[in-house]
Design an enzyme around this catalytic site. Structure first.
Site: not given
Ligand code: MRU
Length: 345
Positions: A46-48, A89, A196, A237, A248
């Site tokens: 997870r995370g962009a 996603r 998270q 994201d 998030k």
């Molecule tokens: O649902 P997630 O855990 O994938 O959400 C992640 C976030 O919102 C992060 O802040 C975002 O992806 C930036 S990660 C460098």
């Protein structure tokens, strides 16, 4: 990350299963397309930026066994693979950015034999990983100038090494400051519903030896009022052309609170998170997740059976609440419509 968040290992994708942290550190393998899709959907990865990498490596897995004997047939298969991964996603644009890049790479090598084309695509995915590492380091260096000795930073969700190929975006700023000998500390929002912040950010910062204090999301206003926070730094994201930034769920709250307490609010993200085709944040698709993540997130039921639930996974912070956007190419300030384009050229 001492162990890579996601990597290519002997024809498979090896990744840290983030749903198990911090109780269990386990690497899992994905050796087919469906497993990668599931890993993205269920937030094992997870995370962009990490989602983008998973999509690029997933594309390689998806076409690796292709028997296509012409480029046209191969391109058809590739399109099916990328379309499928694109349904995992919707919000993080890095996923679509990576899929698009893989498709364009194939298009520009359509005259090489199919067996070689597969290798070209693998190489491209590996380049994306390397670029991501460099981008995170550069974000850290640029962000460093925004921090002062003794600062305490509030962050939300996890934009750390676990969300990228190794160093993070928002957390890169903190890692870099710490490595440069600046005495900084962090407040980490717990980040309901999937935690998270408490499960991943607190874990990462503690591993790096950075002082971190965990708070529930609804404590941020009080902590700011007490004068404990000098700035907020979060990831993103998807950032629209006007600077509106999706991140998030709960990030928008933090931005409003930061403005109310006259605290700078920074977004740290690579330029692969910029989406110039989206004019404003209103057009960013917001993922909605299952009610169970709210009512029985980690096994214990915390709401009455049958209650109605609404669970958007992201929100959009309007550009006017963002003090600056830290990218690998430098720092953009308002008006973002001009400064973001200026950064990428
Ligand atoms: O649902 P997630 O855990 O994938 O959400 C992640 C976030 O919102 C992060 O802040 C975002 O992806 C930036 S990660 C460098």
């Amino acid at each position: 990350m001492p162990i890579p968040t996601i990597e290519w290992a002997d024809g498979k994708i090896r990744l840290i299963d983030q749903t198990l942290l911090p109780n269990e550190f386990k690497q899992i393998y994905c050796d087919d397309l469906e497993t990668v899709w599931e890993a993205i959907k269920s937030l094992r990865v997870r995370g962009a930026p990490a989602i983008g990498i998973a999509a690029a490596l997933g594309t390689v897995l998806g076409i690796w066994k292709s028997q296509a004997d012409s480029y046209t047939a191969f391109a058809d298969e590739l399109a099916k693979v990328t379309d499928y991964l694109g349904t995992s996603r919707p919000t993080a644009v890095n996923l679509f950015w990576a899929l698009d890049r893989m498709t364009k790479t194939a298009e520009s090598h359509q005259h090489v034999p199919i067996s070689q084309l597969k290798q070209v695509l693998l190489n491209e995915a590996l380049v994306i990983i390397e670029e991501d590492r460099a981008m995170c380091r550069a974000i850290g260096k640029h962000g460093l100038q925004l921090l002062s000795e003794g600062d305490t930073i509030l962050t939300h969700c996890n934009a750390g090494g676990l969300a990228t190929s190794d160093y993070g975006t928002a957390l890169a700023v903190m890692f870099t400051a710490h490595e440069a000998g600046k005495n900084i500390s962090v407040y980490a929002d717990e980040t309901r519903p999937l935690l998270q912040g408490s499960r991943l950010t607190a874990w990462e910062l503690m591993q790096a030896g950075i002082e971190v204090t965990l708070i529930c999301d609804n404590m941020a206003a009080q902590v700011m009022k007490e004068g404990k926070i000098q700035c907020a730094v979060v990831g993103a994201d998807r950032i629209a052309a006007n600077g509106d930034a999706a991140n998030k769920i709960g990030t928008y709250n933090v931005a409003i609170l930061a403005q109310a307490h006259e605290i700078p609010f920074y977004v740290a993200a690579p330029t692969s998170t910029l989406d110039f085709s989206t004019e404003t944040g209103d057009q960013i698709p917001i993922e909605e997740r299952s009610p169970e993540e709210v009512t029985e997130g980690f096994g214990t039921r915390t709401a009455p059976e049958g209650v109605k639930v609404y669970s958007p996974a992201f929100d959009v912070t309007p550009a006017h609440l963002i003090t600056a956007i830290i990218t690998e190419k430098g720092i953009a300030r308002p008006p973002y419509t001009l400064s973001l384009k200026g950064l990428v050229g």
